[in-house]
Scaffold this motif. Structure first.
Motif, PDB file in Angstrom:
ATOM      1  N   LYS A   1       0.848  -1.189   0.000  1.00 22.53           N
ATOM      2  CA  LYS A   1       0.000   0.000   0.000  1.00 22.53           C
ATOM      3  C   LYS A   1       0.882   1.237   0.000  1.00 22.53           C
ATOM      4  CE  LYS A   1      -0.454   0.085   5.071  1.00 22.53           C
ATOM      5  NZ  LYS A   1       0.384  -1.109   5.354  1.00 22.53           N
ATOM      6  N   CYS A   2       0.271   2.376  -0.133  1.00 22.12           N
ATOM      7  CA  CYS A   2       0.962   3.667  -0.073  1.00 22.12           C
ATOM      8  C   CYS A   2       0.436   4.414   1.148  1.00 22.12           C
ATOM      9  CB  CYS A   2       0.690   4.459  -1.353  1.00 22.12           C
ATOM     10  SG  CYS A   2       1.589   6.015  -1.464  1.00 22.12           S
ATOM     11  N   ARG A   3       1.336   4.915   2.007  1.00 20.58           N
ATOM     12  CA  ARG A   3       0.916   5.577   3.249  1.00 20.58           C
ATOM     13  C   ARG A   3       1.316   7.062   3.222  1.00 20.58           C
ATOM     14  NH1 ARG A   3      -0.256   3.564   8.470  1.00 20.58           N
ATOM     15  NH2 ARG A   3       0.473   1.481   7.967  1.00 20.58           N
ATOM     16  N   PHE A   4       0.403   7.897   3.710  1.00 13.28           N
ATOM     17  CA  PHE A   4       0.628   9.354   3.734  1.00 13.28           C
ATOM     18  C   PHE A   4       0.521   9.874   5.171  1.00 13.28           C
ATOM     19  CE2 PHE A   4      -1.451   8.263  -0.273  1.00 13.28           C
ATOM     20  CZ  PHE A   4      -0.562   8.782  -1.199  1.00 13.28           C
ATOM     21  N   ASP A   5       1.051  11.082   5.394  1.00 13.51           N
ATOM     22  CA  ASP A   5       0.781  11.780   6.643  1.00 13.51           C
ATOM     23  C   ASP A   5      -0.718  12.049   6.740  1.00 13.51           C
ATOM     24  OD1 ASP A   5       3.405  11.902   7.419  1.00 13.51           O
ATOM     25  OD2 ASP A   5       3.734  13.920   6.645  1.00 13.51           O
ATOM     26  N   PRO A   6      -1.307  11.927   7.930  1.00  8.98           N
ATOM     27  CA  PRO A   6      -2.727  12.277   8.080  1.00  8.98           C
ATOM     28  C   PRO A   6      -2.970  13.734   7.706  1.00  8.98           C
ATOM     29  CG  PRO A   6      -1.920  11.084  10.007  1.00  8.98           C
ATOM     30  CD  PRO A   6      -0.722  11.424   9.183  1.00  8.98           C
ATOM     31  N   ASP A   7      -4.055  14.008   6.965  1.00  6.44           N
ATOM     32  CA  ASP A   7      -4.359  15.369   6.516  1.00  6.44           C
ATOM     33  C   ASP A   7      -5.214  16.146   7.507  1.00  6.44           C
ATOM     34  OD1 ASP A   7      -2.953  15.158   4.134  1.00  6.44           O
ATOM     35  OD2 ASP A   7      -4.644  14.241   3.105  1.00  6.44           O
ATOM     36  N   GLY A   8      -5.764  15.476   8.496  1.00  7.64           N
ATOM     37  CA  GLY A   8      -6.611  16.146   9.458  1.00  7.64           C
ATOM     38  C   GLY A   8      -8.024  16.384   8.963  1.00  7.64           C
ATOM     39  N   ASP A   9      -8.339  15.873   7.778  1.00  5.76           N
ATOM     40  CA  ASP A   9      -9.683  16.067   7.240  1.00  5.76           C
ATOM     41  C   ASP A   9     -10.528  14.800   7.336  1.00  5.76           C
ATOM     42  OD1 ASP A   9      -8.440  14.468   5.412  1.00  5.76           O
ATOM     43  OD2 ASP A   9      -8.758  15.790   3.674  1.00  5.76           O
ATOM     44  N   GLY A  10     -10.026  13.811   8.058  1.00  2.00           N
ATOM     45  CA  GLY A  10     -10.774  12.571   8.224  1.00  2.00           C
ATOM     46  C   GLY A  10     -10.533  11.555   7.125  1.00  2.00           C
ATOM     47  N   SER A  11      -9.733  11.900   6.122  1.00  2.90           N
ATOM     48  CA  SER A  11      -9.471  10.953   5.040  1.00  2.90           C
ATOM     49  C   SER A  11      -8.522   9.853   5.506  1.00  2.90           C
ATOM     50  CB  SER A  11      -8.863  11.671   3.834  1.00  2.90           C
ATOM     51  OG  SER A  11      -7.633  12.276   4.188  1.00  2.90           O
ATOM     52  N   VAL A  12      -8.674   8.684   4.920  1.00  3.07           N
ATOM     53  CA  VAL A  12      -7.817   7.556   5.271  1.00  3.07           C
ATOM     54  C   VAL A  12      -6.407   7.821   4.741  1.00  3.07           C
ATOM     55  CG1 VAL A  12      -7.449   5.080   4.991  1.00  3.07           C
ATOM     56  CG2 VAL A  12      -9.773   5.977   5.201  1.00  3.07           C
TER      57      VAL A  12
END
Length: 275
Positions: free
Chosen positions: A113-124
């Motif tokens: 999978k590809c992992r990102f920093d949390p955006d704070g908008d509730g997106s996974v």
């Protein structure tokens, strides 16, 4: 002459300090007359006169792939049409009673999978990897169906309460090298399974994608099964933190029950392959 196997059982470990062996229950009622050291294995391959092989793979996908590929490539072992069966414990969601056993019909790689920093908008904060995505490995449906039929006659050890009684289920196995625990991570795991069209996942473990990948390279994937007993739940159930829950979730108490039930189901399947 190579050792001809009718069934090969692959637990993860035999000598992990402080944890019961996943291999030992197979030795309780069987005489393993032979053992052979092979390049690529971390322990000898034990075998019986009637064609049952037993060897721990080691923990994690890399160890499992190395062990499995070594067995497939060895001229000292003839897998032929042998059933290959991963048998051990796994984590599971809270709605699955401890001691339940899952026969996998699909196997998904949690690490792909590809992992990102949390955006704070509730997106996974994860996405399907566009470069290495392999999708879900699907077990042979006829083999899974046969295993389900054989499992019906197995009595599982478990809680006295009917609500907490363990059961045998068929579903998705989520495999990853990351040892994780907690509600947020469970949500991400559920999202990934949904993206691949194989939700809900029923168990999480650390070896079987490696085993399946190696078997596929050598043309043995259609004879592969995964049998996993739920030893612990993968997230906190109350108000405690994920860290607190992980270290107080009763993993040790559930391990023996999960392992015993997984071996009982797998034994019924394996015995059907032996003369």
């Amino acid at each position: 002459m190579p050792i001809a196997l009718r069934a090969l059982v692959l637990p993860a470990f035999d000598d992990l300090e402080g944890v019961p062996s996943e291999a030992e229950p197979w030795r309780h009622d069987r005489e393993f007359e032979g053992a052979i050291d092979l390049p690529g294995l971390s322990a000898p391959l034990q075998y019986t006169d009637d064609g049952l092989g037993l060897v721990p793979t080691g923990i994690g996908k890399t160890a499992a792939a190395t062990t499995t590929a070594s067995l497939c490539a060895s001229e000292a072992v003839d897998l032929g049409e042998a059933l290959v069966c991963s048998v051990g414990v796994a984590g599971g969601p809270p709605e699955l009673p401890a001691g339940s056993v899952v026969l996998a019909d699909r196997l998904l790689d949690w690490d792909d999978k590809c992992r990102f920093d949390p955006d704070g908008d509730g997106s996974v904060p994860i996405a399907v990897d566009p470069y290495t995505d392999r999708g879900a490995f699907e077990f042979d449906p006829e083999l899974v169906s046969r295993a389900e039929s054989l499992a019906e006659g197995v009595t599982l050890r478990g809680a006295e309460s009917a609500d907490a009684a363990p059961k045998v289920l068929t579903g998705t196995n989520l495999c990853g090298d990351e040892l994780w625990h907690g509600r947020r991570l469970a949500e991400e795991a559920s999202w990934l399974a949904a993206e691949h069209g194989c939700e809900p996942y029923l168990v999480t473990e650390m070896e079987d994608v490696g085993t399946a990948s190696a078997l596929a390279r050598f043309g043995h994937a259609d004879r592969y099964l995964s049998v996993r007993g739920v030893s612990n739940h993968d997230r906190q159930s109350g108000g405690e933190s994920a860290r607190e829950s992980f270290f107080t979730s009763g993993f040790e108490a559930g391990f023996e029950t999960g392992l015993e039930n997984a071996v009982a189901v797998a034994r019924a399947i394996v015995d059907d392959q032996l003369p």
